[in-house]
Write a protein that holds these residues in place. Structure first.
Motif, PDB file in Angstrom:
ATOM      1  N   GLN A 167      -0.023   5.267  -0.987  1.00  0.00           N
ATOM      2  CA  GLN A 167       0.298   6.622  -0.184  1.00  0.00           C
ATOM      3  C   GLN A 167       1.116   7.442  -0.879  1.00  0.00           C
ATOM      4  OE1 GLN A 167       2.149   4.627   3.388  1.00  0.00           O
ATOM      5  NE2 GLN A 167       0.148   3.353   3.815  1.00  0.00           N
TER       6      GLN A 167
ATOM      7  N   GLN B 249       0.724  -1.449  -0.039  1.00  0.00           N
ATOM      8  CA  GLN B 249      -0.061  -0.121  -0.017  1.00  0.00           C
ATOM      9  C   GLN B 249       0.917   1.214  -0.009  1.00  0.00           C
ATOM     10  OE1 GLN B 249      -3.560   0.303  -0.218  1.00  0.00           O
ATOM     11  NE2 GLN B 249      -2.923  -2.326  -0.602  1.00  0.00           N
TER      12      GLN B 249
ATOM     13  N   GLN C  56      -1.086   9.423  -3.462  1.00  0.00           N
ATOM     14  CA  GLN C  56      -1.960  10.373  -2.829  1.00  0.00           C
ATOM     15  C   GLN C  56      -1.111  11.687  -2.568  1.00  0.00           C
ATOM     16  OE1 GLN C  56      -3.580   8.305   0.349  1.00  0.00           O
ATOM     17  NE2 GLN C  56      -5.278   7.388  -0.784  1.00  0.00           N
TER      18      GLN C  56
ATOM     19  N   THR D 176       8.013   9.999   0.348  1.00  0.00           N
ATOM     20  CA  THR D 176       6.382  10.129   0.803  1.00  0.00           C
ATOM     21  C   THR D 176       6.411  11.183   1.939  1.00  0.00           C
ATOM     22  OG1 THR D 176       5.772   8.370  -0.434  1.00  0.00           O
ATOM     23  CG2 THR D 176       4.321   9.433   0.915  1.00  0.00           C
TER      24      THR D 176
ATOM     25  N   LYS E 163       5.294  15.455   2.159  1.00  0.00           N
ATOM     26  CA  LYS E 163       4.153  15.841   3.137  1.00  0.00           C
ATOM     27  C   LYS E 163       4.700  17.010   3.874  1.00  0.00           C
ATOM     28  CE  LYS E 163       1.436  11.429   3.172  1.00  0.00           C
ATOM     29  NZ  LYS E 163       1.098  10.123   3.895  1.00  0.00           N
TER      30      LYS E 163
END
Length: 481
Positions: free
Chosen positions: A387, A383, A390, A454, A458
């Motif tokens: 992530q 997954q 997104q 990732t 962010k």
């Protein structure tokens, strides 16, 4: 405190309000149609007892004052008869709201049928009587075809009386009652400045936010509906942080006016800067490699890619020409166009890249099962791709609007800081996007690196938005236009 500020539409507990975690976030709450209907019923009952009016009349009065309880009570006490007339209630007439047989000599003024002893008729307290079939047809047209509910007037000539819910319940079908209630709920939300419907297709939720129109140059009120749609409460457009609503409106208008230029610079093909072969961009990453000569370059500035991971990286900044190069009007006009193209090109590229990144993810998702079997990873373990996808979508959406924001910024120390934050986020996004495009058989080995990148993307996005939001709130930015 303004009356509107005090007139909070729902009883809220601190735990129900979304806590502000960052400078760029605002407090908001999401409501379902059932939540709104419950509050309406509660308010109607409370005010009905205070005014001594029946609930159906109180509902009409509340809609007349846009559900401002304090204003309604004050006006009712000061000028009751005038308020009732304005609201469409008027003076009481000695007739009851009920269906009954036609009186002797009655003729319906709508269908002109008379002398029918079995005809059923209806009149509200204004006394304007019509046959039930005509009254029902009139209400059906108003509700179903015209989408009216809150201000349906009596069909009598020049009558200002509003059809109340009790009268309507006697005349229409259950299906039409449901549509009537739905329209009343929509009217309630439309009447409240602190409530807005989520603009996502087929979404039924409303969002409460107390950011006012006058604050929209200092605050970008991005909210998240229960359907997961992010939008700006100020203008209902998709999330456009960090750019304020007035700037977004101005930018979109400029892009629309310069549409031919925009079409030209947003073409999907460019030439390799070394061998001039035509190259098509088919991914979100800006790191391009010419298939013919293997030259590596940046899709945005056409510069050598190796310089984009160093201090020489300057792709996000627009370099002003010296004064001697912009002396005459023609040169100034050309420089103005070049400046706009610089920002629009990057704005449009991030918009396109976000779509391409999403397409790549959709293709990659189909291969995740293969990744499981070849690497021994579980479905949960793979997954990290979702992530990363997104994060790319969210960061590119932010980067897109940073270029609209930067276009209107006057150059000073704050601008330098903003562009440094923009550069850091953009480099991180490009690195993650490049990893994201690797063949599926290489993704397992990149898992830890992709997860780290990732998280880094962010964090850089939060840093940029926090810094920009704080300076917006205190009015530190200087604008060119």
């Amino acid at each position: 405190m303004d009356i509107e500020d005090a007139d909070i539409p729902f009883d809220t507990q601190d735990k129900d309000i979304k806590p502000t975690k960052n400078s760029y976030e605002v407090d908001f709450k999401v409501y379902s149609p059932l939540d709104i209907q419950k509050y309406q019923s509660k308010t109607i009952d409370e005010v009905s007892q205070i005014l001594g009016q029946p609930p159906e009349a109180t509902a009409i009065l509340l809609r007349h004052t846009r559900w401002n309880k304090e204003r309604l009570i004050e006006q009712y006490m000061d000028k009751q008869e005038e308020l009732l007339e304005e609201a469409g209630l008027g003076d009481e007439v000695a007739t009851r709201c009920r269906i009954e047989k036609a009186p002797a000599g009655f003729m319906c003024e709508s269908c002109y049928i008379d002398d029918d002893p079995d005809m059923q008729t209806f009149a509200m307290k204004c006394g304007h009587r019509f046959c039930v079939d005509c009254y029902r047809q009139y209400l059906t047209t108003k509700i179903k075809d015209e989408g009216e509910a809150a201000r349906i007037k009596c069909p009598g000539t020049d009558c200002n009386r509003i059809v109340d819910s009790k009268s309507l319940d006697l005349l229409v079908t259950d299906q039409l009652k449901d549509r009537y209630q739905e329209l009343l709920t929509r009217t309630y939300v439309d009447d409240k400045e602190i409530l807005k419907w989520c603009p996502a297709p087929n979404c039924e939720f409303a969002v409460e936010c107390h950011v006012k129109q006058r604050d929209l140059l200092r605050i970008v009120p991005t909210v998240t509906c229960n359907c997961s749609h992010l939008f700006c409460f100020g203008c209902s457009l998709n999330d456009h942080q960090p750019a304020p609503c007035p700037l977004v409106k101005k930018w979109l208008k400029k892009c629309e006016d310069d549409s031919e230029t925009a079409n030209w610079i947003s073409a999907n093909t460019k030439e390799c800067p070394r061998c001039h072969s035509t190259i098509e961009k088919n991914g979100g990453c800006n790191h391009m490699t010419c298939r013919k000569c293997r030259h590596e370059f940046c899709w945005m500035c056409m510069g050598v890619w190796s310089e984009h991971g160093t201090s020489w990286y300057n792709c996000n900044r627009f370099e002003e020409k010296s004064g001697s190069e912009a002396r005459d009007a023609q040169a100034k006009s050309r420089q103005s166009l070049e400046r706009y193209l610089h920002y629009y090109n990057r704005y449009a590229n991030h918009e396109q890249s976000a779509k391409l990144d999403k397409d790549i993810y959709l293709k990659t998702e189909r291969k995740m099962t293969q990744l499981q079997s070849s690497s021994g990873m579980s479905w949960i373990e793979v997954q990290f791709l979702e992530q990363a996808s997104q994060a790319l979508q969210q960061c590119r959406q932010t980067l897109k609007w940073t270029y609209a924001f930067a276009y209107y910024l006057a150059r000073n120390n704050l601008t330098e800081i903003f562009e440094d934050n923009q550069k850091d986020l953009e480099m991180a996004v490009e690195n993650l996007s490049e990893m994201f495009e690797k063949p599926v058989d290489q993704l397992a080995g990149l898992k830890v690196e992709m997860m780290d990148k990732t998280s880094y993307c962010k964090r850089r996005r939060i840093i940029l938005l926090n810094d920009t939001a704080e300076n917006l709130k205190i009015g530190k930015f200087c604008w060119l236009y």
